[in-house]
Design a protein around this motif. Sequence first.
Motif, PDB file in Angstrom:
ATOM      1  N   LYS A   1      -8.160  22.965  11.824  1.00 33.63           N
ATOM      2  CA  LYS A   1      -7.765  21.892  13.281  1.00 33.63           C
ATOM      3  C   LYS A   1      -6.573  22.537  13.977  1.00 33.63           C
ATOM      4  O   LYS A   1      -6.438  22.773  15.867  1.00 33.63           O
ATOM      5  N   LEU A   2      -5.564  22.348  12.864  1.00 32.66           N
ATOM      6  CA  LEU A   2      -4.273  23.018  13.505  1.00 32.66           C
ATOM      7  C   LEU A   2      -4.165  24.240  14.123  1.00 32.66           C
ATOM      8  O   LEU A   2      -3.710  25.182  15.560  1.00 32.66           O
ATOM      9  N   GLU A   3      -4.292  25.622  13.795  1.00 29.75           N
ATOM     10  CA  GLU A   3      -4.342  26.816  13.842  1.00 29.75           C
ATOM     11  C   GLU A   3      -5.627  27.208  15.068  1.00 29.75           C
ATOM     12  O   GLU A   3      -5.498  28.092  15.677  1.00 29.75           O
ATOM     13  N   GLY A   4      -6.853  26.220  15.343  1.00 26.71           N
ATOM     14  CA  GLY A   4      -6.860  26.277  16.749  1.00 26.71           C
ATOM     15  C   GLY A   4      -6.386  25.721  17.992  1.00 26.71           C
ATOM     16  O   GLY A   4      -6.775  26.824  18.896  1.00 26.71           O
ATOM     17  N   LEU A   5      -5.075  25.321  17.507  1.00 29.61           N
ATOM     18  CA  LEU A   5      -4.024  25.550  18.633  1.00 29.61           C
ATOM     19  C   LEU A   5      -3.279  26.351  18.743  1.00 29.61           C
ATOM     20  O   LEU A   5      -1.958  26.115  19.393  1.00 29.61           O
ATOM     21  N   GLY A   6      -3.126  27.683  17.778  1.00 36.86           N
ATOM     22  CA  GLY A   6      -2.279  28.615  17.741  1.00 36.86           C
ATOM     23  C   GLY A   6      -1.577  28.094  16.173  1.00 36.86           C
ATOM     24  O   GLY A   6      -0.255  28.366  16.207  1.00 36.86           O
ATOM     25  N   GLY A   7      -1.580  27.336  15.512  1.00 37.84           N
ATOM     26  CA  GLY A   7      -0.784  26.855  14.504  1.00 37.84           C
ATOM     27  C   GLY A   7       0.905  26.137  14.264  1.00 37.84           C
ATOM     28  O   GLY A   7       1.138  25.838  13.436  1.00 37.84           O
ATOM     29  N   ILE A   8       0.784  25.304  15.960  1.00 36.45           N
ATOM     30  CA  ILE A   8       1.952  25.572  16.015  1.00 36.45           C
ATOM     31  C   ILE A   8       1.448  23.907  16.929  1.00 36.45           C
ATOM     32  O   ILE A   8       0.853  24.195  17.950  1.00 36.45           O
ATOM     33  N   ALA A   9       2.359  22.478  17.156  1.00 40.03           N
ATOM     34  CA  ALA A   9       2.181  21.433  18.121  1.00 40.03           C
ATOM     35  C   ALA A   9       3.662  21.278  17.693  1.00 40.03           C
ATOM     36  O   ALA A   9       4.076  21.500  16.307  1.00 40.03           O
ATOM     37  N   ALA A  10       3.904  20.127  19.195  1.00 32.05           N
ATOM     38  CA  ALA A  10       4.426  19.031  18.446  1.00 32.05           C
ATOM     39  C   ALA A  10       4.954  17.594  19.240  1.00 32.05           C
ATOM     40  O   ALA A  10       4.183  17.735  20.304  1.00 32.05           O
ATOM     41  N   LEU A  11       4.613  16.966  18.487  1.00 33.51           N
ATOM     42  CA  LEU A  11       5.215  15.436  19.614  1.00 33.51           C
ATOM     43  C   LEU A  11       6.301  14.943  19.251  1.00 33.51           C
ATOM     44  O   LEU A  11       7.594  15.098  19.199  1.00 33.51           O
ATOM     45  N   LEU A  12       6.546  14.731  21.083  1.00 41.21           N
ATOM     46  CA  LEU A  12       8.065  14.389  21.910  1.00 41.21           C
ATOM     47  C   LEU A  12       8.155  13.474  21.878  1.00 41.21           C
ATOM     48  O   LEU A  12       8.089  12.315  21.725  1.00 41.21           O
ATOM     49  N   ARG A  13       9.237  13.144  22.336  1.00 41.24           N
ATOM     50  CA  ARG A  13      10.281  11.975  22.920  1.00 41.24           C
ATOM     51  C   ARG A  13      10.620  11.666  23.731  1.00 41.24           C
ATOM     52  O   ARG A  13       9.989  10.599  24.091  1.00 41.24           O
ATOM     53  N   PHE A  14      10.017  12.374  24.770  1.00 44.94           N
ATOM     54  CA  PHE A  14       9.757  12.591  26.654  1.00 44.94           C
ATOM     55  C   PHE A  14       8.573  13.648  27.040  1.00 44.94           C
ATOM     56  O   PHE A  14       8.942  14.812  26.113  1.00 44.94           O
ATOM     57  N   LYS A  15       8.408  13.324  28.200  1.00 40.61           N
ATOM     58  CA  LYS A  15       7.668  14.442  28.235  1.00 40.61           C
ATOM     59  C   LYS A  15       8.565  15.950  29.431  1.00 40.61           C
ATOM     60  O   LYS A  15       9.374  15.332  29.481  1.00 40.61           O
ATOM     61  N   ILE A  16       8.437  15.984  28.954  1.00 44.45           N
ATOM     62  CA  ILE A  16       8.695  17.728  29.758  1.00 44.45           C
ATOM     63  C   ILE A  16       8.063  18.227  30.700  1.00 44.45           C
ATOM     64  O   ILE A  16       6.940  18.374  31.048  1.00 44.45           O
TER      65      ILE A  16
ATOM     66  N   ILE B   1      11.450  22.487  22.603  1.00 43.93           N
ATOM     67  CA  ILE B   1      12.855  22.136  21.063  1.00 43.93           C
ATOM     68  C   ILE B   1      14.095  22.491  22.120  1.00 43.93           C
ATOM     69  O   ILE B   1      15.245  21.818  21.845  1.00 43.93           O
ATOM     70  N   GLU B   2      13.521  23.557  23.022  1.00 47.29           N
ATOM     71  CA  GLU B   2      15.054  24.148  23.769  1.00 47.29           C
ATOM     72  C   GLU B   2      15.590  22.813  25.242  1.00 47.29           C
ATOM     73  O   GLU B   2      16.917  23.059  25.246  1.00 47.29           O
ATOM     74  N   ALA B   3      14.165  21.810  24.928  1.00 44.90           N
ATOM     75  CA  ALA B   3      14.124  20.570  25.911  1.00 44.90           C
ATOM     76  C   ALA B   3      15.421  19.346  24.720  1.00 44.90           C
ATOM     77  O   ALA B   3      15.336  18.618  25.677  1.00 44.90           O
ATOM     78  N   SER B   4      15.287  19.996  23.661  1.00 40.29           N
ATOM     79  CA  SER B   4      14.815  18.517  22.532  1.00 40.29           C
ATOM     80  C   SER B   4      14.436  17.399  22.809  1.00 40.29           C
ATOM     81  O   SER B   4      14.835  16.217  22.781  1.00 40.29           O
ATOM     82  N   ALA B   5      13.467  18.173  23.354  1.00 39.81           N
ATOM     83  CA  ALA B   5      12.467  16.269  23.509  1.00 39.81           C
ATOM     84  C   ALA B   5      11.717  16.663  21.715  1.00 39.81           C
ATOM     85  O   ALA B   5      10.631  16.224  22.173  1.00 39.81           O
ATOM     86  N   VAL B   6      11.280  17.416  21.534  1.00 40.55           N
ATOM     87  CA  VAL B   6      11.211  17.341  20.143  1.00 40.55           C
ATOM     88  C   VAL B   6      11.343  15.687  18.543  1.00 40.55           C
ATOM     89  O   VAL B   6      12.333  16.159  18.716  1.00 40.55           O
TER      90      VAL B   6
END
Length: 347
Positions: free
Chosen positions: A332-347, A286-291
């Motif tokens: 399934k998402l909670e298995g990842l800590g409940g947080i994920a993001a699909l990105l615009r570009f790799k960081i 998010i800080e890299a504006s990549a989300v």
Amino acid sequence: MKVIHKDLDHNLIKILPETLDDIWHLSNIIQPNDLVRAVTFRTDDQATDKVRTKKASKKKMKLGIRVEQVKFHEFSDRLRIHGVIEEGPQDLGSYHTFNVTADSNDKLTIVKDEWKPHELQRIDEAVKQTSQSFVLFVSLDNDEATIAVLRQSGVQWITDIPSHQSGKQYESENKEKQYFGEIIRIIKEKMTEKTTLVIVGPGFTRDHLMKYGKQEYPSLFEKSLVFPTGNAGMNGVHEAVKSGVVEHVAKENRVVMETKIVDKVFAEIKQNGLVAYGFEDVQRAIEASAVDLLVIADSVVRTKKGDTLLQQADEIQSDFIIVNSMHDAGKKLEGLGGIAALLRFKI
């Protein structure tokens, strides 16, 4: 859901929940410290004479409570809103619970310190979904049928129906008609003009039901779908939802949409693609504006960390989706800590 009055200058929205899905949406909208007003029943404070032997009567009144706890009881189709009475004709400072159901026609006024974008988005979504269809599943084999409904809140089990079939052919044929007759009785109770019927399961029983239904009840089975699954019961229903078979009839359904997005997250993880997961990695993205899309479980949204991420994502104009942790995709998402993001570009 109907929005009866909206005054965001005073952070006030008055709504009327009309379906079970509306009740579920409210469980995600109403938060501790909100002020909720509703008409309710409470013991008349004039009936306090200790010498009285009669049970005190309950009086209809309008109360405003400062919310402390909100619980959605899926199996009783009820939302319980518990808190301290701040407004009303009596018992200020005492506790009270609003019991809200879809068929009670309870209008609720919700007042917040500040309405968050995802809360307003959920109300808009609930209003839009009032006119949408829902999916009724019959998942069966030769031994038993499960009937379930795909709602916005998840897949809700309705009932199981045993076939009671024997090994003898004549008796078995009669029992099959009785079996199908009992299934169709439940279908009739649950079907509306906005319902799509989907019949799933292994073997040939699903096809026999469809054939029987079209012969005996053509209007009921006119728009029904048949789909083969490896399992009957609730496992067959979940298999059908994941397969995408209902996507074209329930493309606006939240469970279908959430399942598709969570599957996309895991596909990107598998190929080391455009994805981040876990609080720290997502915050860096998010800080890299990549989300491009923030994917967050409803259980996390209620925490300070989750709320912070949503605000940060909104600041960089990222989209977000809040995933229900009660169904498979949410777990399934909670298995990842409940947080994920699909990105615009790799960081």
